[in-house]
Design a protein around this motif. Structure first.
Motif, PDB file in Angstrom:
ATOM      1  N   LYS A 194       0.843  -1.222   0.000  1.00 61.13           N
ATOM      2  CA  LYS A 194       0.000   0.000   0.000  1.00 61.13           C
ATOM      3  C   LYS A 194       0.868   1.258   0.000  1.00 61.13           C
ATOM      4  O   LYS A 194       0.446   2.312  -0.453  1.00 61.13           O
ATOM      5  N   ASP A 195       2.119   1.125   0.512  1.00 63.22           N
ATOM      6  CA  ASP A 195       3.025   2.293   0.499  1.00 63.22           C
ATOM      7  C   ASP A 195       3.802   2.387  -0.818  1.00 63.22           C
ATOM      8  O   ASP A 195       4.747   3.170  -0.927  1.00 63.22           O
ATOM      9  N   GLY A 196       3.492   1.516  -1.763  1.00 69.91           N
ATOM     10  CA  GLY A 196       4.136   1.594  -3.077  1.00 69.91           C
ATOM     11  C   GLY A 196       5.496   0.917  -3.147  1.00 69.91           C
ATOM     12  O   GLY A 196       6.291   1.217  -4.046  1.00 69.91           O
ATOM     13  N   VAL A 197       5.785  -0.019  -2.213  1.00 69.59           N
ATOM     14  CA  VAL A 197       7.070  -0.718  -2.249  1.00 69.59           C
ATOM     15  C   VAL A 197       6.949  -1.988  -3.107  1.00 69.59           C
ATOM     16  O   VAL A 197       5.950  -2.707  -3.025  1.00 69.59           O
ATOM     17  N   TYR A 198       7.979  -2.236  -3.921  1.00 72.71           N
ATOM     18  CA  TYR A 198       8.059  -3.432  -4.768  1.00 72.71           C
ATOM     19  C   TYR A 198       8.602  -4.559  -3.881  1.00 72.71           C
ATOM     20  O   TYR A 198       9.729  -4.472  -3.397  1.00 72.71           O
ATOM     21  N   VAL A 199       7.793  -5.579  -3.614  1.00 78.49           N
ATOM     22  CA  VAL A 199       8.281  -6.700  -2.790  1.00 78.49           C
ATOM     23  C   VAL A 199       8.251  -7.991  -3.595  1.00 78.49           C
ATOM     24  O   VAL A 199       7.299  -8.266  -4.330  1.00 78.49           O
ATOM     25  N   THR A 200       9.318  -8.772  -3.441  1.00 76.24           N
ATOM     26  CA  THR A 200       9.411 -10.039  -4.161  1.00 76.24           C
ATOM     27  C   THR A 200      10.116 -11.034  -3.236  1.00 76.24           C
ATOM     28  O   THR A 200      10.975 -10.640  -2.443  1.00 76.24           O
ATOM     29  N   PRO A 201       9.720 -12.318  -3.281  1.00 75.94           N
ATOM     30  CA  PRO A 201      10.237 -13.272  -2.293  1.00 75.94           C
ATOM     31  C   PRO A 201      11.740 -13.534  -2.362  1.00 75.94           C
ATOM     32  O   PRO A 201      12.329 -13.597  -3.449  1.00 75.94           O
ATOM     33  N   ASP A 202      12.318 -13.704  -1.187  1.00 75.37           N
ATOM     34  CA  ASP A 202      13.699 -14.144  -1.060  1.00 75.37           C
ATOM     35  C   ASP A 202      13.620 -15.619  -0.679  1.00 75.37           C
ATOM     36  O   ASP A 202      13.147 -15.959   0.399  1.00 75.37           O
ATOM     37  N   SER A 203      14.016 -16.506  -1.589  1.00 74.72           N
ATOM     38  CA  SER A 203      13.914 -17.939  -1.310  1.00 74.72           C
ATOM     39  C   SER A 203      14.914 -18.696  -2.167  1.00 74.72           C
ATOM     40  O   SER A 203      15.130 -18.347  -3.333  1.00 74.72           O
ATOM     41  N   HIS A 204      15.485 -19.772  -1.587  1.00 76.93           N
ATOM     42  CA  HIS A 204      16.429 -20.595  -2.344  1.00 76.93           C
ATOM     43  C   HIS A 204      15.729 -21.484  -3.359  1.00 76.93           C
ATOM     44  O   HIS A 204      16.369 -22.097  -4.188  1.00 76.93           O
ATOM     45  N   SER A 205      14.398 -21.589  -3.253  1.00 80.61           N
ATOM     46  CA  SER A 205      13.726 -22.490  -4.191  1.00 80.61           C
ATOM     47  C   SER A 205      12.886 -21.744  -5.234  1.00 80.61           C
ATOM     48  O   SER A 205      11.991 -22.318  -5.838  1.00 80.61           O
ATOM     49  N   VAL A 206      13.225 -20.470  -5.441  1.00 76.68           N
ATOM     50  CA  VAL A 206      12.550 -19.683  -6.473  1.00 76.68           C
ATOM     51  C   VAL A 206      13.542 -19.442  -7.613  1.00 76.68           C
ATOM     52  O   VAL A 206      14.724 -19.212  -7.380  1.00 76.68           O
ATOM     53  N   LEU A 207      13.048 -19.475  -8.844  1.00 78.00           N
ATOM     54  CA  LEU A 207      13.934 -19.232  -9.994  1.00 78.00           C
ATOM     55  C   LEU A 207      14.364 -17.761 -10.028  1.00 78.00           C
ATOM     56  O   LEU A 207      13.510 -16.877  -9.963  1.00 78.00           O
ATOM     57  N   PRO A 208      15.687 -17.503 -10.121  1.00 72.94           N
ATOM     58  CA  PRO A 208      16.114 -16.099 -10.250  1.00 72.94           C
ATOM     59  C   PRO A 208      15.729 -15.571 -11.638  1.00 72.94           C
ATOM     60  O   PRO A 208      16.448 -15.767 -12.609  1.00 72.94           O
ATOM     61  N   SER A 209      14.565 -14.942 -11.683  1.00 71.13           N
ATOM     62  CA  SER A 209      14.008 -14.484 -12.965  1.00 71.13           C
ATOM     63  C   SER A 209      14.762 -13.263 -13.476  1.00 71.13           C
ATOM     64  O   SER A 209      15.000 -12.303 -12.735  1.00 71.13           O
TER      65      SER A 209
END
Ligand code: COI
Length: 340
Positions: A231-246
């Motif tokens: 809601k404050d306009g921050v870009y959030v994306t998960p930090d995880s070892h099992s996510v593809l580094p897109s």
């Protein structure tokens, strides 16, 4: 034939082009890159890719730009990611220069299939590395094939920027905490197919995965990374070892910073989704696909307007596409021009 293509109505699917590029690794070395016309390969029935899933791929795109030039978007990053995946799956890495040369050859030989500027399409490029040597005991193969196939594509999800609905199906996971979620192997997609088809049958074009260990944190969609705008306009994306580094996500984080948008790469608890102002799926194929609603069991979280894309997502979308189509200065040097 390229002249028969209805560019404005291209979907995301296979179509035949002039040729693909191929090279074979055996006796410890890569052979020459060659052009191959037929979209088939012959391999041993004991090939390790068939039995033990020793394979990986990439996804990238070439664009016809405003000034008529053709540019591949960040192929060096795909080359580096494929090297990391090859190491993880014990395959001989394709050197970065060879990968980029194969990409240039494939674009050059299929230049007429790069959709014209203004149609919204692109030439989708699918580099593939597979174990083609016979291997019946569990071990890496002794022979490999690398190929670069291409085809013209339009939007991945029908409607392009039109917001889609997503679902979390807790009975299935995509990738284990120390598994292969962070590399681009076909097995990650195979692991998602059952849930993916179930989701589609029941009305959701895409499913979202939580971390496999606790089902507490957001990981990624079956086809793409997860982006939330708070809601404050921050870009959030998960930090995880099992996510593809897109690479799309990596590029959009930079675009966001350039636009003055704060970026956070961190754990995102499922509960936080209820508080997000916007959600989108990010990837080469899906670009930025807004997600307006997420269902988990009996909970339906309405995130945004199904008919309207918010200003922040639009700004990110138009900036990255503007760079790709050569409408906005490429200040980071992301467009790799190919002489065609
Ligand atoms: C891509 O975005 O290029 C991918 O490889 C994902 C696939 C689901 C199309």
């Amino acid at each position: 034939m390229a002249k028969d293509i209805d560019w404005a109505n291209l979907g995301f699917g296979f179509s035949e082009v002039n040729c693909h590029v191929q090279a074979v690794w055996k006796d410890g070395a890569w052979g020459k890159l060659e052009l191959v016309e037929k979209p088939y390969i012959t391999m041993h029935i004991g090939a390790s890719c068939l039995h033990y899933g020793q394979e990986c791929f990439e996804g990238m795109k070439a664009f016809r730009q405003k000034d008529g030039k053709v540019a591949i978007f960040r192929p060096e990053e795909n080359a580096r990611r494929m090297i990391r995946t090859a190491i993880r799956t014990v395959m001989p890495p394709v050197p970065e220069e060879m990968f980029v040369e194969a990409a240039e050859m494939a674009v050059r030989e299929n230049a007429e299939f790069v959709p014209p500027y203004g149609t919204g399409g692109s030439l989708y490029m699918r580099p593939l590395l597979i174990g083609t040597g016979p291997q019946i005991g569990v071990a890496p193969a002794k022979e490999y094939t690398f190929l670069m196939m291409v085809m013209p594509v339009g939007a991945y999800y029908k409607g392009g920027l039109k917001p889609v609905r997503a679902v979390i199906l807790d009975d299935w996971d995509r990738a284990a905490p120390h598994g292969m979620g962070d590399v681009k192997v076909g097995g990650n997609y195979a692991a998602s197919l059952f849930a993916h088809e179930k989701a589609k049958r029941e009305g959701w074009p895409v499913e979202l995965y939580l971390d496999a260990k606790e089902h507490k944190y957001i990981e990624e969609f079956s086809t793409s990374n997860f982006l939330g705008i708070t809601k404050d306009g921050v870009y959030v994306t998960p930090d995880s070892h099992s996510v593809l580094p897109s690479i799309t996500n990596m590029s959009l984080r930079q675009v966001a910073e350039d636009l003055g948008i704060k970026v956070e790469v961190r754990k995102i608890p499922y509960e936080e989704v209820r508080e997000l102002a916007e959600v989108a799926a990010l990837g080469t194929a899906v670009v930025i696909t807004p997600v307006w609603e997420i269902t988990r069991g009996s909970e339906v979280i309405k995130i945004s307007d199904p008919e309207k894309v918010s200003d922040t997502l639009l700004k990110l979308y138009h900036t990255v596409q503007g760079i790709q189509y050569g409408e906005i200065p490429d200040t980071h040097g992301w467009c790799h021009t190919v002489e065609v």
